[in-house]
Design a protein around this motif. Structure first.
Motif, PDB file in Angstrom:
ATOM      1  N   SER A 213       0.799  -1.223   0.000  1.00 11.39           N
ATOM      2  CA  SER A 213       0.000   0.000   0.000  1.00 11.39           C
ATOM      3  C   SER A 213       0.833   1.276   0.000  1.00 11.39           C
ATOM      4  CB  SER A 213      -0.931   0.008   1.215  1.00 11.39           C
ATOM      5  OG  SER A 213      -0.193  -0.085   2.417  1.00 11.39           O
ATOM      6  N   GLY A 214       2.140   1.180   0.249  1.00  7.26           N
ATOM      7  CA  GLY A 214       2.966   2.368   0.387  1.00  7.26           C
ATOM      8  C   GLY A 214       3.578   2.866  -0.911  1.00  7.26           C
ATOM      9  N   VAL A 254       0.686   3.724  -3.543  1.00  5.53           N
ATOM     10  CA  VAL A 254       0.802   5.183  -3.526  1.00  5.53           C
ATOM     11  C   VAL A 254       1.323   5.690  -4.869  1.00  5.53           C
ATOM     12  CG1 VAL A 254       2.153   7.085  -2.548  1.00  5.53           C
ATOM     13  CG2 VAL A 254       0.985   5.487  -1.026  1.00  5.53           C
ATOM     14  N   ASN A 286       7.774   4.758   2.749  1.00  3.91           N
ATOM     15  CA  ASN A 286       6.436   5.334   2.827  1.00  3.91           C
ATOM     16  C   ASN A 286       6.476   6.832   3.113  1.00  3.91           C
ATOM     17  OD1 ASN A 286       5.298   2.767   2.496  1.00  3.91           O
ATOM     18  ND2 ASN A 286       5.279   2.385   4.698  1.00  3.91           N
ATOM     19  N   HIS A 289       2.902  10.980   7.323  1.00  4.37           N
ATOM     20  CA  HIS A 289       1.518  10.636   7.701  1.00  4.37           C
ATOM     21  C   HIS A 289       0.512  11.640   7.171  1.00  4.37           C
ATOM     22  CE1 HIS A 289       0.763  13.724  10.822  1.00  4.37           C
ATOM     23  NE2 HIS A 289       2.067  13.667  11.022  1.00  4.37           N
ATOM     24  N   THR A 291       0.469  13.159   4.338  1.00  2.47           N
ATOM     25  CA  THR A 291       0.413  13.186   2.878  1.00  2.47           C
ATOM     26  C   THR A 291      -0.988  12.864   2.366  1.00  2.47           C
ATOM     27  OG1 THR A 291       2.723  12.474   2.752  1.00  2.47           O
ATOM     28  CG2 THR A 291       1.393  12.209   0.758  1.00  2.47           C
ATOM     29  N   VAL A 293      -2.767  11.582  -0.687  1.00  3.82           N
ATOM     30  CA  VAL A 293      -2.389  10.814  -1.872  1.00  3.82           C
ATOM     31  C   VAL A 293      -3.466  10.977  -2.935  1.00  3.82           C
ATOM     32  CG1 VAL A 293      -1.760   8.535  -2.750  1.00  3.82           C
ATOM     33  CG2 VAL A 293      -1.195   9.158  -0.387  1.00  3.82           C
ATOM     34  N   TRP A 313      -2.709   9.410   3.807  1.00  3.52           N
ATOM     35  CA  TRP A 313      -1.887   8.219   3.990  1.00  3.52           C
ATOM     36  C   TRP A 313      -1.874   7.741   5.441  1.00  3.52           C
ATOM     37  CZ3 TRP A 313       0.041   3.899   2.614  1.00  3.52           C
ATOM     38  CH2 TRP A 313       1.082   3.317   3.336  1.00  3.52           C
ATOM     39  N   THR A 317      -3.145   4.028   6.569  1.00  4.99           N
ATOM     40  CA  THR A 317      -2.285   2.984   7.130  1.00  4.99           C
ATOM     41  C   THR A 317      -2.648   2.661   8.576  1.00  4.99           C
ATOM     42  OG1 THR A 317       0.022   2.227   7.211  1.00  4.99           O
ATOM     43  CG2 THR A 317      -0.391   4.462   7.966  1.00  4.99           C
TER      44      THR A 317
END
Length: 341
Positions: A213-214, A254, A286, A289, A291, A293, A313, A317
């Motif tokens: 996911s990153g 991402v 990554n 926090h 960010t 996206v 993000w 997460t």
């Protein structure tokens, strides 16, 4: 057939097949010491495969080997020793042996640490909760060299990660430093993985099928191998054969969103077997926090409109983190939930 706990058993459609013995052919192996055509090689690999392998990457072999050796020592400790630094829902760094992927327990144990301290994340995934938590690494007393080996290794890996990020940006027609600002206060994590021998490798997986996911994942896997990817051409699972002193690089979701699906993340999983234990070290590069996206403005237009709504993000997460510790009644949050159809 051996006996394993029901928690490890994959649904019938996800169980390993003999395709484990089929090695993928044509996986891009990119020499990072080269200059001719390097950007186009990276672009083609990201577009056509979603992952690639790199050689002459600049990470000193002795730095990685020091970390591998110390992680083997750590995983060889009695369980009660390892569990002294056990992860939980609030302290997400440290040792863990009950990690889940898509609500099925993985056949592995993990030591998890952050590359940048403090590790800052939202306290919850609720949209209007602005509280943050700051976490620091938790190190075992034994082996004493694990902390130093880990810290030395991540310094080298960060150099490689930024180099790859710049090459990917250039391949998209962007300035080399286009992604840098997203990673100033990065939430990069590193996991030391140990996959023990499994009495029923036809039922369980070391790591269930998923996409990262990153931003980028840069993976070292030992000579025992185990990584499988789903072929984009026919959807079959094929194994990635280990090549000495290389890294496997996965495009994360991402970057899939930033590129507006010019590059797509690839589905992958990790096999186990009854004869060999194995070790791997994924480095998850990554963003910060905070960010948001979303597809980059430079890569969208009237003919190619944004394919995703913006998402945070850190909140994303944090939501995902809960499923690592327990079986949930709902599916993990997915980027498909932000897709504009």
């Amino acid at each position: 057939m051996g006996v394993v706990d029901q928690a490890f058993i994959q649904a019938q459609e996800h169980r390993p097949a003999k395709s484990f013995f089929t090695y993928a052919e044509g996986i891009p192996l990119i020499d990072l010491s080269s200059t001719d055509g390097l950007v186009s090689e990276i672009g083609n690999a990201c577009k056509n495969w979603g992952f690639f392998q790199v050689v002459n990457h600049g990470v000193p072999l002795e730095k990685r080997q020091k970390l591998v050796d110390s992680s083997i020592k750590f995983f060889g400790l009695p369980l009660e020793e390892k569990r002294k630094i056990r992860r939980n829902e609030k302290q997400v760094l440290g040792y863990h042996d009950t990690e889940h992927t898509k609500n099925v327990r993985d056949w592995k144990e993990v030591f998890d640490f952050t590359a940048k301290e403090p590790y800052v994340l939202p306290a919850s995934y609720e949209p209007h909760d602005e509280e943050l938590v700051e976490l620091n690494n938790v190190w075992p007393q034994d082996p004493p060299e694990l902390k130093e080996a880990s810290e030395e290794y991540v310094k080298e890996m960060e150099k490689l990660a930024f180099k790859l990020l710049e090459l990917i940006a250039l391949s998209l027609g962007l300035p080399a430093n286009r992604f840098h600002s997203f990673f100033r206060e990065q939430t990069t994590r590193v996991k030391l993985h140990h996959y023990p021998q499994c009495p029923a490798p036809e039922l369980a997986l070391g790591l269930g099928s998923h996409k990262d996911s990153g931003g980028l994942t840069i993976l070292f896997q030992d000579e025992a191998g185990g990584l499988q990817v789903k072929s984009k051409s026919d959807g079959e699972w094929v194994a990635v054969k280990p090549i000495p002193d290389t890294y496997i690089v996965n495009v994360g979701e991402v970057i899939q969103v930033w590129s507006n699906e010019a590059y797509e993340s690839v589905e992958h999983r990790v096999m186990v077997n009854s004869e060999k234990e194995r070790y791997s070290i994924p480095y998850f590069f990554n963003p910060a926090h905070y960010t948001m996206v979303e597809p980059l403005e430079e890569l969208t237009n009237e003919q190619n409109p944004p394919k995703y709504k913006a998402y945070n993000w850190g909140k994303f997460t944090t939501n995902r983190r809960l499923s690592n510790f327990m079986k949930r009644d709902v599916e993990d949050i997915q980027i498909s939930q932000f897709k504009i159809y």
